[in-house]
Design an enzyme around this catalytic site. Sequence first.
Site, PDB file in Angstrom:
ATOM      1  N   CYS A  84      72.352  41.716  50.335  1.00 11.78           N
ATOM      2  CA  CYS A  84      71.261  42.536  50.886  1.00 11.78           C
ATOM      3  C   CYS A  84      71.657  44.013  50.966  1.00 11.78           C
ATOM      4  CB  CYS A  84      70.790  41.960  52.222  1.00 11.78           C
ATOM      5  SG  CYS A  84      69.229  42.666  52.761  1.00 11.78           S
ATOM      6  N   HIS A 199      69.209  36.417  50.280  1.00 13.21           N
ATOM      7  CA  HIS A 199      70.140  35.885  51.277  1.00 13.21           C
ATOM      8  C   HIS A 199      70.573  34.472  50.908  1.00 13.21           C
ATOM      9  CE1 HIS A 199      69.889  39.110  54.270  1.00 13.21           C
ATOM     10  NE2 HIS A 199      68.694  39.317  53.733  1.00 13.21           N
ATOM     11  N   GLU A 201      72.776  32.730  52.247  1.00 14.40           N
ATOM     12  CA  GLU A 201      73.062  31.972  53.477  1.00 14.40           C
ATOM     13  C   GLU A 201      71.799  31.402  54.109  1.00 14.40           C
ATOM     14  OE1 GLU A 201      72.919  35.204  53.189  1.00 14.40           O
ATOM     15  OE2 GLU A 201      72.225  36.172  55.041  1.00 14.40           O
TER      16      GLU A 201
END
Lengths: 222, 255
Positions: A84, A199, A201
Amino acid sequence: MSKIDIAVVDYGMGNLRSVSKALEHVAPSKNVVVTSNPAEIVQAERVVFPGQGAMPDCMRELDARGLRDAVLYAAQHKPFLGICIGLQMLFEHSEEGDAAGLGLFKGNVKRFPSPDMVDSHGDKLKVPHMGWNQVYQVNKTGSSPHALWHGIEDGARFYYVHSYYVEPQDKGVISGFSLYPKQFTCAIAENNLFAVQFHPEKSADAGLQLLTNFVNWMPNSA
Amino acid sequence: MGLAKRIIPCLDVTNGRVVKGVNFLELRDAGDPVEIARRYNEQGADELTFLDITASSDDRGLILHIIEEVASQVFIPLTVGGGVREVEDVRRLLNAGADKVSINTTAVLNPKIVQAAAAKFGSQCIVVAIDAKKVENQSFEWEVFTHGGRRATGLDAIKWAEYMVSLGAGELLVTSMDRDGTKVGFNNPLNKAISDAVEVPIIASGGVGNLQHLVDGVKQGGADAVLAASIFHYGEYTVKQAKEYMAQHGIEVRL
């Protein structure tokens, strides 16, 4: 200090728990450390450089903690994953707050021109670009897919939340793109460095696969 | 192909359990939040929203514990709302593993908290929840309500939405108090009016009874995401069935 397998760079901006939890999930035997200590970043085997919030604040906080040199060193010498704002900060300049970045890559970070954007049905496209979009992988001519795309379908969906995107001057570093509605760069790769706008994650199975690939990545032996 | 419309199961949590009421009343037990979160993730939920509807402040810590546990097992975005009164509450929830925090009543009582939280943590993690009800006795059509729909504010929901975005809200969760729990469908004119008025994504909420309502929420209501609770909690539909239905009706979803 005990051996650090993966250092997650903490410069006080936002929530790094998601990143470290996801890394611990895919690599339970690895020592994952969230740290703002430059020595730990330099010593770690791998480095993850996340980021959220506004880029000018991220740059200021990074410098306030004296982390610039350690991050630059890691980005050039170790398996390194930017996420990001951690991708955006690698560039020269951002339109967000007219901020200078680390300048490791030539090019700018630009804002989506929201009022002008419509989808194929003519509906307004919102900014931030938030949600799951398809990621199309770009591979260098004649070479096999990048190790970080291993086991991930071309066009798999990843979770995004951002209003700015990177525009690399050297198109050769582009490793992935998405459409919103025009094509924008969502992944870059060079040597030991890989950085993404989405992202991993928070991207369920596709994201966990990418993090697994990062944990296993041996860029120098490729 | 581009950005997918999101399906967000919502879990109302009190005393550590997921519950569901009708028009914010008559709560029924729907199960263990961690278990339910895991199930929705496996079904392909794009995001999860937890609303802490715990009445007493004594039990506030419970939601933090639940979020911590969910965040270590489920790797999709998590939004948490309910009882957020100060910037410190936002920080606590983010640290527990929430990706976004939803602010409702407090935003009306003290709009500056939205600005302060967005400045501190970024707009991407600040959701403002707007509970609106159709009114006849005002110069506008939809009024903002607080305290779980019990208290009128005199605020025009459309203008309020614009104001919240100007202060830094990165997303709006719009709940129709007339529709919540009724299963007659979203209030699409309300959602469309807000979606057209602001630049940020909106999540439609309140009133889903069948899968066509989800399609209508996107096509008629201009929603970027649709939130539903009871149709998923009691096993009427899985998230996967909902997505397949939306895809069959020409809506781009993550399958």
